[in-house]
Design a protein around this motif. Structure first.
Motif, PDB file in Angstrom:
ATOM      1  N   LEU A  58      21.003  33.601  34.176  1.00  0.00           N
ATOM      2  CA  LEU A  58      20.709  34.648  35.152  1.00  0.00           C
ATOM      3  C   LEU A  58      19.245  35.064  35.077  1.00  0.00           C
ATOM      4  O   LEU A  58      18.564  35.170  36.102  1.00  0.00           O
ATOM      5  CB  LEU A  58      21.621  35.859  34.928  1.00  0.00           C
ATOM      6  CG  LEU A  58      21.359  37.073  35.810  1.00  0.00           C
ATOM      7  CD1 LEU A  58      21.556  36.732  37.287  1.00  0.00           C
ATOM      8  CD2 LEU A  58      22.254  38.228  35.390  1.00  0.00           C
ATOM      9  N   LYS A  59      18.756  35.276  33.881  1.00  0.00           N
ATOM     10  CA  LYS A  59      17.363  35.694  33.697  1.00  0.00           C
ATOM     11  C   LYS A  59      16.409  34.638  34.247  1.00  0.00           C
ATOM     12  O   LYS A  59      15.461  34.963  34.967  1.00  0.00           O
ATOM     13  CB  LYS A  59      17.083  35.950  32.219  1.00  0.00           C
ATOM     14  CG  LYS A  59      15.687  36.423  31.941  1.00  0.00           C
ATOM     15  CD  LYS A  59      15.479  36.663  30.466  1.00  0.00           C
ATOM     16  CE  LYS A  59      14.030  37.027  30.189  1.00  0.00           C
ATOM     17  NZ  LYS A  59      13.760  37.126  28.767  1.00  0.00           N
ATOM     18  N   ASN A  60      16.650  33.374  33.924  1.00  0.00           N
ATOM     19  CA  ASN A  60      15.796  32.298  34.436  1.00  0.00           C
ATOM     20  C   ASN A  60      15.857  32.220  35.956  1.00  0.00           C
ATOM     21  O   ASN A  60      14.837  32.040  36.621  1.00  0.00           O
ATOM     22  CB  ASN A  60      16.189  30.954  33.832  1.00  0.00           C
ATOM     23  CG  ASN A  60      15.712  30.808  32.413  1.00  0.00           C
ATOM     24  OD1 ASN A  60      14.837  31.537  31.959  1.00  0.00           O
ATOM     25  ND2 ASN A  60      16.287  29.871  31.706  1.00  0.00           N
ATOM     26  N   PHE A  61      17.064  32.340  36.498  1.00  0.00           N
ATOM     27  CA  PHE A  61      17.244  32.299  37.946  1.00  0.00           C
ATOM     28  C   PHE A  61      16.452  33.418  38.615  1.00  0.00           C
ATOM     29  O   PHE A  61      15.726  33.193  39.580  1.00  0.00           O
ATOM     30  CB  PHE A  61      18.729  32.406  38.289  1.00  0.00           C
ATOM     31  CG  PHE A  61      19.024  32.292  39.750  1.00  0.00           C
ATOM     32  CD1 PHE A  61      19.167  31.049  40.346  1.00  0.00           C
ATOM     33  CD2 PHE A  61      19.166  33.427  40.533  1.00  0.00           C
ATOM     34  CE1 PHE A  61      19.436  30.939  41.707  1.00  0.00           C
ATOM     35  CE2 PHE A  61      19.439  33.330  41.880  1.00  0.00           C
ATOM     36  CZ  PHE A  61      19.566  32.085  42.476  1.00  0.00           C
ATOM     37  N   GLU A 120      19.187  25.894  38.848  1.00  0.00           N
ATOM     38  CA  GLU A 120      17.738  25.841  39.021  1.00  0.00           C
ATOM     39  C   GLU A 120      17.377  26.094  40.475  1.00  0.00           C
ATOM     40  O   GLU A 120      18.020  25.564  41.382  1.00  0.00           O
ATOM     41  CB  GLU A 120      17.203  24.469  38.616  1.00  0.00           C
ATOM     42  CG  GLU A 120      17.392  24.136  37.156  1.00  0.00           C
ATOM     43  CD  GLU A 120      16.900  22.730  36.829  1.00  0.00           C
ATOM     44  OE1 GLU A 120      16.185  22.127  37.663  1.00  0.00           O
ATOM     45  OE2 GLU A 120      17.238  22.246  35.743  1.00  0.00           O
ATOM     46  N   ILE A 121      16.336  26.872  40.678  1.00  0.00           N
ATOM     47  CA  ILE A 121      15.879  27.187  42.024  1.00  0.00           C
ATOM     48  C   ILE A 121      15.496  25.922  42.784  1.00  0.00           C
ATOM     49  O   ILE A 121      15.830  25.765  43.954  1.00  0.00           O
ATOM     50  CB  ILE A 121      14.697  28.187  41.987  1.00  0.00           C
ATOM     51  CG1 ILE A 121      15.158  29.551  41.457  1.00  0.00           C
ATOM     52  CG2 ILE A 121      14.045  28.322  43.352  1.00  0.00           C
ATOM     53  CD1 ILE A 121      16.133  30.295  42.331  1.00  0.00           C
ATOM     54  N   ASN A 122      14.794  24.998  42.142  1.00  0.00           N
ATOM     55  CA  ASN A 122      14.353  23.787  42.836  1.00  0.00           C
ATOM     56  C   ASN A 122      15.525  22.945  43.335  1.00  0.00           C
ATOM     57  O   ASN A 122      15.450  22.341  44.401  1.00  0.00           O
ATOM     58  CB  ASN A 122      13.419  22.958  41.952  1.00  0.00           C
ATOM     59  CG  ASN A 122      12.068  23.601  41.808  1.00  0.00           C
ATOM     60  OD1 ASN A 122      11.640  24.345  42.683  1.00  0.00           O
ATOM     61  ND2 ASN A 122      11.393  23.337  40.710  1.00  0.00           N
ATOM     62  N   LYS A 123      16.605  22.886  42.584  1.00  0.00           N
ATOM     63  CA  LYS A 123      17.795  22.172  43.053  1.00  0.00           C
ATOM     64  C   LYS A 123      18.400  22.883  44.260  1.00  0.00           C
ATOM     65  O   LYS A 123      18.804  22.250  45.234  1.00  0.00           O
ATOM     66  CB  LYS A 123      18.849  22.100  41.946  1.00  0.00           C
ATOM     67  CG  LYS A 123      18.556  21.126  40.854  1.00  0.00           C
ATOM     68  CD  LYS A 123      19.724  21.127  39.875  1.00  0.00           C
ATOM     69  CE  LYS A 123      19.589  20.141  38.770  1.00  0.00           C
ATOM     70  NZ  LYS A 123      20.745  20.182  37.863  1.00  0.00           N
ATOM     71  N   LEU A 124      18.447  24.190  44.195  1.00  0.00           N
ATOM     72  CA  LEU A 124      19.026  24.999  45.265  1.00  0.00           C
ATOM     73  C   LEU A 124      18.230  24.846  46.562  1.00  0.00           C
ATOM     74  O   LEU A 124      18.808  24.760  47.647  1.00  0.00           O
ATOM     75  CB  LEU A 124      19.092  26.463  44.822  1.00  0.00           C
ATOM     76  CG  LEU A 124      19.714  27.463  45.777  1.00  0.00           C
ATOM     77  CD1 LEU A 124      21.171  27.111  46.047  1.00  0.00           C
ATOM     78  CD2 LEU A 124      19.590  28.864  45.191  1.00  0.00           C
ATOM     79  N   LYS A 125      16.911  24.790  46.438  1.00  0.00           N
ATOM     80  CA  LYS A 125      16.049  24.689  47.624  1.00  0.00           C
ATOM     81  C   LYS A 125      16.353  23.470  48.472  1.00  0.00           C
ATOM     82  O   LYS A 125      16.180  23.502  49.692  1.00  0.00           O
ATOM     83  CB  LYS A 125      14.580  24.674  47.203  1.00  0.00           C
ATOM     84  CG  LYS A 125      14.069  26.035  46.800  1.00  0.00           C
ATOM     85  CD  LYS A 125      12.604  25.990  46.428  1.00  0.00           C
ATOM     86  CE  LYS A 125      12.140  27.393  46.111  1.00  0.00           C
ATOM     87  NZ  LYS A 125      10.729  27.440  45.741  1.00  0.00           N
ATOM     88  N   LYS A 126      16.824  22.397  47.867  1.00  0.00           N
ATOM     89  CA  LYS A 126      17.126  21.174  48.616  1.00  0.00           C
ATOM     90  C   LYS A 126      18.265  21.386  49.615  1.00  0.00           C
ATOM     91  O   LYS A 126      18.399  20.632  50.572  1.00  0.00           O
ATOM     92  CB  LYS A 126      17.487  20.050  47.646  1.00  0.00           C
ATOM     93  CG  LYS A 126      16.333  19.633  46.768  1.00  0.00           C
ATOM     94  CD  LYS A 126      16.762  18.606  45.760  1.00  0.00           C
ATOM     95  CE  LYS A 126      15.608  18.271  44.824  1.00  0.00           C
ATOM     96  NZ  LYS A 126      15.994  17.360  43.753  1.00  0.00           N
ATOM     97  N   PHE A 127      19.082  22.416  49.392  1.00  0.00           N
ATOM     98  CA  PHE A 127      20.240  22.675  50.248  1.00  0.00           C
ATOM     99  C   PHE A 127      19.988  23.795  51.260  1.00  0.00           C
ATOM    100  O   PHE A 127      20.853  24.075  52.082  1.00  0.00           O
ATOM    101  CB  PHE A 127      21.461  22.999  49.402  1.00  0.00           C
ATOM    102  CG  PHE A 127      21.930  21.826  48.581  1.00  0.00           C
ATOM    103  CD1 PHE A 127      22.846  20.932  49.095  1.00  0.00           C
ATOM    104  CD2 PHE A 127      21.413  21.593  47.316  1.00  0.00           C
ATOM    105  CE1 PHE A 127      23.269  19.845  48.365  1.00  0.00           C
ATOM    106  CE2 PHE A 127      21.827  20.507  46.567  1.00  0.00           C
ATOM    107  CZ  PHE A 127      22.748  19.622  47.096  1.00  0.00           C
ATOM    108  N   ILE A 128      18.843  24.426  51.162  1.00  0.00           N
ATOM    109  CA  ILE A 128      18.520  25.511  52.081  1.00  0.00           C
ATOM    110  C   ILE A 128      17.467  24.984  53.051  1.00  0.00           C
ATOM    111  O   ILE A 128      16.292  24.949  52.762  1.00  0.00           O
ATOM    112  CB  ILE A 128      18.017  26.764  51.333  1.00  0.00           C
ATOM    113  CG1 ILE A 128      19.127  27.212  50.384  1.00  0.00           C
ATOM    114  CG2 ILE A 128      17.606  27.843  52.303  1.00  0.00           C
ATOM    115  CD1 ILE A 128      18.780  28.393  49.545  1.00  0.00           C
ATOM    116  N   VAL A 129      17.956  24.545  54.185  1.00  0.00           N
ATOM    117  CA  VAL A 129      17.076  23.921  55.180  1.00  0.00           C
ATOM    118  C   VAL A 129      17.231  24.648  56.499  1.00  0.00           C
ATOM    119  O   VAL A 129      18.271  25.061  56.876  1.00  0.00           O
ATOM    120  CB  VAL A 129      17.420  22.426  55.372  1.00  0.00           C
ATOM    121  CG1 VAL A 129      16.426  21.780  56.287  1.00  0.00           C
ATOM    122  CG2 VAL A 129      17.481  21.726  54.048  1.00  0.00           C
TER     123      VAL A 129
END
Length: 129
Positions: A58-61, A120-129
């Motif tokens: 959570l903290k890292n996120f 990870e934020i970078n993994k999540l970003k791939k799905f937010i288009v």
């Protein structure tokens, strides 16, 4: 301020998150999440308040979070307090329960989920288009 706070800084509970969480505390909110997900992606972060791994994730996120409010709506679930909601998430979105866990809901469906060190934020970003 206490001596320890001065020495080590404030506790996690004293810090304000930049994420803009909505607290998920009612089963009816799952219907709201599904409806909202047709307008913009919705994130659910399932967190165990007794787990140090969950606290670390959570903290890292939160530290890496850089989405704008119009890009993503984040919801926070204390799964120990609201276990019934966690169980319903498992059923409704057809995902295996894990903790910590993130789910991305788009068009009423879970299009991405991950847990533990996979959050990870970078993994999540791939799905937010």
């Amino acid at each position: 301020m206490s001596f320890l706070t001065n020495l080590f800084g404030s506790s996690e509970e004293d810090k304000v998150s930049k994420v803009g969480w909505r607290i998920l505390a009612d089963l009816g909110q799952l219907n709201e999440i599904i409806e909202l997900s047709h307008q913009k992606p919705v994130l659910i972060f399932k967190h165990s308040t007794r787990c140090s791994i969950s606290r670390f994730a959570l903290k890292n996120f939160e530290n890496e979070y850089d989405f704008k409010a119009e890009e993503l709506q984040p919801y926070f679930l204390d799964l120990l307090e609201y276990r019934a909601i966690s169980n319903e998430i498992t059923n409704r979105f057809d995902v295996m329960h894990q903790s910590p866990q993130i789910l991305l809901i788009k068009e009423g469906k879970c299009v991405y989920d991950d847990s533990h060190d996979g959050i990870e934020i970078n993994k999540l970003k791939k799905f937010i288009v």
